[in-house]
Design a protein around this motif. Structure first.
Motif: not given
Length: 362
Positions: A261, A265, A268, A279-282, A285, A298, A300, A302
């Motif tokens: 993860a 990120q 990304a 930004s790009f919270a998980v 996965e 994964v 993400l 955004a």
């Protein structure tokens, strides 16, 4: 494996020469128990300090049994940074073989500075400070407390139900010389610079992981890891953090996330040009294959404006809300290396390669 003979050099110097990637190297840590332990630290900051071996082991076992990470902290010892007290490239403790011999004057100056309680020379409070830290996304918090005697640390609840909640971040810089000399050589300048700007929030700390990336530091409560911080304007790293942004040149990842993860990120941010921490919270996965190289998908989240601004990834911008990015990374192994100053056997470490970055399939 065939043995290799190379001229010894500090592990962080070798890492810089190889340009080892920093991304996805943050050590795992969901919750933490910080304990202020003044004075010098041995190889183990809990068992080779003022706590004593038995009590130190009991604290570590209790914290780890709760699924948390123990971390020793202390105030920055300013006296240890003066040219007279610290010759170039010397650490406070015995350097691991075959490192250069320790300088006794340096060790005495450092130990004296920490025995005096760090930056101030006033009377020390006969109390032991601790902090409960939750680094999990959505649960971030720091709670401070103190006890009268070190034995009482065994009675502190480890569920975040006590202590005074603090809104301030905590900046922890590894200076654990007797664990690895690079942590002191590269960590102390970082700690000193941060202590000048943020004296109440900056701490020296014990081993964080990733000695070859010294100077290493972590920002809590989020558990954001940084490496080679002494190559940067250190205060700028913190200013970016306070502004909700991250400099990818020094960012190692977040301790509460898995390594795949963290890698997702990183790619990304790199591909989409978005340096915001939020930004790009998980989202999810899953492992796609366990055979070498192991691959992980994964997903993400955004912000749509970020995606729409990336002309080379227009299909991602067209994805339905909520905006998602599907990242697939593969676990690879580095070339054989010595990962610490004390290492005598070459080993390979995990790294992550980008396989694809695109909207998820419908």
């Amino acid at each position: 494996m065939t043995s290799q003979v190379v001229e010894w050099a500090p592990c962080s110097d070798r890492s810089r020469e190889r340009d080892d990637p920093l991304a996805a190297t943050a050590s795992r840590g969901l919750q933490w128990f910080l304990v202020e332990i003044e004075g010098s630290w041995g190889a183990n900051a809990f068992t080779s300090t003022a706590l004593g071996r038995e009590l130190g082991q009991a604290i570590v076992h209790r914290v780890e049994a709760a699924g948390m990470r123990p971390l020793a902290i202390r105030r920055v010892a300013r006296a240890a940074h003066s040219p007279a007290a610290r010759p170039a490239q010397q650490a406070e403790g015995d350097a691991p073989a075959p490192a250069p011999a320790r300088d006794d004057a340096t060790s005495r100056a450092t130990d004296a500075a920490h025995a005096a309680g760090g930056p101030s020379s006033g009377a020390r409070k006969p109390r032991w400070r601790w902090a409960f830290v939750d680094s999990r996304p959505g649960f971030e918090q720091v709670r401070w407390g103190e006890v009268d005697a070190p034995q009482e640390l065994l009675d502190v609840p480890l569920d975040g139900s006590t202590g005074i909640r603090s809104p301030d971040p905590v900046y922890c810089v590894c200076t654990h010389a007797k664990h690895d000399q690079c942590c002191a050589v590269h960590g102390r300048p970082v700690a000193l610079a941060l202590a000048e700007a943020y004296p109440e929030q900056t701490w020296e700390c014990s081993h964080l992981g990733g000695d070859r990336f010294a100077g290493t530091m972590a920002i809590f409560p989020g558990g954001h890891y940084y490496g080679r911080a002494d190559d940067a304007e250190t205060v700028d790293i913190v200013r970016d953090y306070l502004d909700g942004r991250v400099d990818g040149r020094y960012y190692r990842g977040r301790s509460s996330l898995s390594h795949p993860a963290q890698a997702a990120q990183h790619y990304a941010r790199l591909q989409l040009g978005d340096d915001r921490l939020a930004s790009f919270a998980v989202v999810s996965e899953r492992m796609l294959g366990a055979d070498a190289p192991a691959t992980t998908e994964v997903l993400l989240a955004a912000p749509a404006p970020t995606l729409a601004s990336a002309a080379d990834l227009a299909p991602v911008a067209a994805a339905a809300q909520p905006a998602l990015v599907r990242v697939v990374v593969a676990e690879t192994l580095s070339q054989p290396l010595l990962s610490t100053c004390a290492a005598t056997r070459f080993g390979r470490v995990r790294e992550y390669a980008l396989i694809s970055l695109a909207p998820p399939p419908p």
